[in-house]
Design an enzyme around this catalytic site. Structure first.
Site, short mmCIF file in Angstrom:
data_model
loop_
_atom_site.label_atom_id
_atom_site.label_comp_id
_atom_site.label_asym_id
_atom_site.label_seq_id
_atom_site.Cartn_x
_atom_site.Cartn_y
_atom_site.Cartn_z
N ASP A 97 0.85 -1.18 0.00
CA ASP A 97 0.00 0.00 0.00
C ASP A 97 0.90 1.24 0.00
O ASP A 97 2.12 1.14 0.09
CB ASP A 97 -0.96 -0.01 1.19
CG ASP A 97 -0.25 0.02 2.53
OD1 ASP A 97 0.94 0.38 2.57
OD2 ASP A 97 -0.89 -0.32 3.54
N ASP A 279 -7.83 -7.32 1.69
CA ASP A 279 -6.80 -7.45 2.73
C ASP A 279 -7.37 -6.91 4.02
O ASP A 279 -8.30 -6.10 4.02
CB ASP A 279 -5.54 -6.66 2.37
CG ASP A 279 -5.71 -5.18 2.70
OD1 ASP A 279 -5.16 -4.74 3.73
OD2 ASP A 279 -6.40 -4.46 1.95
N CYS A 318 -13.08 -26.91 10.12
CA CYS A 318 -11.83 -26.37 9.62
C CYS A 318 -10.74 -27.43 9.60
O CYS A 318 -10.62 -28.24 10.52
CB CYS A 318 -11.39 -25.19 10.50
SG CYS A 318 -9.85 -24.41 9.98
N CYS A 323 -6.74 -26.49 14.17
CA CYS A 323 -7.96 -27.28 14.40
C CYS A 323 -7.69 -28.79 14.30
O CYS A 323 -8.37 -29.58 14.96
CB CYS A 323 -9.05 -26.85 13.43
SG CYS A 323 -9.66 -25.17 13.73
N HIS A 349 -5.36 -20.13 12.44
CA HIS A 349 -6.75 -20.50 12.15
C HIS A 349 -7.49 -19.37 11.43
O HIS A 349 -8.16 -19.62 10.41
CB HIS A 349 -7.50 -20.84 13.43
CG HIS A 349 -8.98 -20.93 13.22
ND1 HIS A 349 -9.58 -22.00 12.57
CD2 HIS A 349 -10.00 -20.05 13.50
CE1 HIS A 349 -10.88 -21.78 12.48
NE2 HIS A 349 -11.15 -20.61 13.04
#
Length: 392
Positions: A97, A279, A318, A323, A349
């Site tokens: 950016d 994002d 997941c 997980c 996660h």
């Protein structure tokens, strides 16, 4: 690593379902399949994770932040080390950016003038000047595949007067960015291959958004376009309305990047309105604060008492490392005990969750059932949160 399969910076749409698109963007460091969520590596790192872990959870492209990297370690140091890709050992595409949002939001003192923005470092109080020309030079030194134009990003729900001023100045700065972007390869012929994305502003005013988009598109031959100044405090329905207002103004051939947006419901709502790239710092920031996303429960705080002896995985749906490997009880213990490992595991996660959600959206667009699938997914996500809120 070099891109294969098409001309550099080209975007091919491979399928649509309603306004949603599945595409392929070809960049110097590889192809990016869209829709795509891009993890934020603010200071040349996705916080608490190694590049190998970020790659392993399926990320195709990450972000670097011009403001932070300019202040520390400095763009010339990054250039000397071979650019961001070599510096941080990430061999897939990178987007930087412009630092515009940080200049306006992080600095205690900033002075906006036509030349640029004079700001005070949040690190040591030193004063600096960002101009469109200087930002282009900094981003070239950093060496990302996609670089962003320097824009004026007004606060959420700014007055019409301020929103107009910001989008008009952003357009004037865009012309200066474009001119300098074209000049730099002649001065630095061995530098990186890059493309410049402009940013549409206009606040929460549909007519200003449309005016900004039209003028931006007339200002150059772009390979993509970004929508800035949203998810900065306005209500979510207002953000969705701004995307809908812009959708018919944006050429189908360009990938559309919605800056700073990355909560699961926002992701699917925006994909359904034609957005391709996202994002957000939320996955890692939330993870460091114990907040995780669970498909059937919404956003959950791991330190809740109900997880004290819960033997189940964090999210039964997941397949991420966290997980697959650890129980809710263990993750809660780590977080409550202040162990740094909890931040890493929860961030893994959350990032896997969003990257996977964008990938699933792509699959359903190509299958032709995105609308029905996303509606069902969102209903489950929100219903789980409502049911949990009712119990607590």
């Amino acid at each position: 690593m070099h891109a294969e399969g098409g001309p550099l910076f080209e975007f091919d749409i491979q399928g649509t379902e309603g306004a949603a698109r599945a595409g392929r963007l070809t960049l110097p460091h590889g192809e990016v399949q869209t829709p795509v969520f891009m993890p934020v590596g603010t200071q040349a790192t996705v916080k608490t994770l190694t590049p190998e872990e970020v790659d392993g959870l399926g990320a195709q492209i990450i972000l670097g932040n011009t403001y932070h990297l300019y202040l520390r370690p400095g763009h010339e140091a990054v250039r000397q080390m071979g650019g961001l890709h070599r510096f941080q050992n990430w061999h897939r595409p990178i987007l930087t950016d412009s630092g515009g949002f940080q200049v306006f939001s992080l600095s205690d003192i900033n002075v906006i003038e036509e030349e640029g923005v004079t700001f005070q470092s949040h690190i040591d109080g030193s004063r600096h000047l960002f101009t469109p020309e200087r930002v282009m030079g900094i981003e070239r030194a950093l060496g990302a595949d996609i670089i962003m134009a320097f824009d004026q990003c007004p606060p959420g729900q700014s007055s019409r007067e301020l929103a107009t001023e910001a989008y008009q100045r952003t357009l004037r700065w865009l012309e200066r960015c474009r001119k300098r972007f074209v000049e730099l390869p002649d001065e630095d012929p061995d530098g990186p291959l890059q493309t410049l994305f402009p940013i549409v502003q206009g606040g929460v005013y549909p007519d200003l958004r449309k005016e900004s988009a039209r003028a931006t598109l007339q200002a150059g031959d772009w390979h993509g376009i970004a929508i800035g100044g949203l998810s900065v405090g306005e209500p979510k329905p207002t953000m969705y309305a701004m995307i809908e207002a812009l959708q018919p103004e944006l050429p189908e051939r360009l990938p559309r990047y919605l800056m700073g947006v990355g909560y699961p419901d926002d992701l699917l709502e925006a994909i359904g309105r034609g957005i391709d790239m996202f994002d957000c710092v939320a996955p890692t920031r939330n993870g460091r604060n114990g907040a995780v996303w669970i498909a059937g429960e919404g956003q959950v705080n791991i330190k809740q008492r109900r997880f004290f002896t819960d033997p189940g995985p964090l999210d039964p749906d997941c397949g991420c490392y966290t997980c697959r490997t650890y129980t809710r009880a263990y993750l809660r213990h780590l977080f409550v005990a202040g162990e740094g490992l909890s931040m890493r595991l929860l961030s893994i996660h959350n990032l896997h969750f969003l990257v996977g959600l964008a990938n699933a959206a792509r699959e359903h667009i190509l299958a032709g059932d995105f609308t029905s699938w996303s509606r069902a997914w969102l209903e489950r996500f929100h219903a789980g949160k409502a049911a949990r809120d009712g119990r607590e």
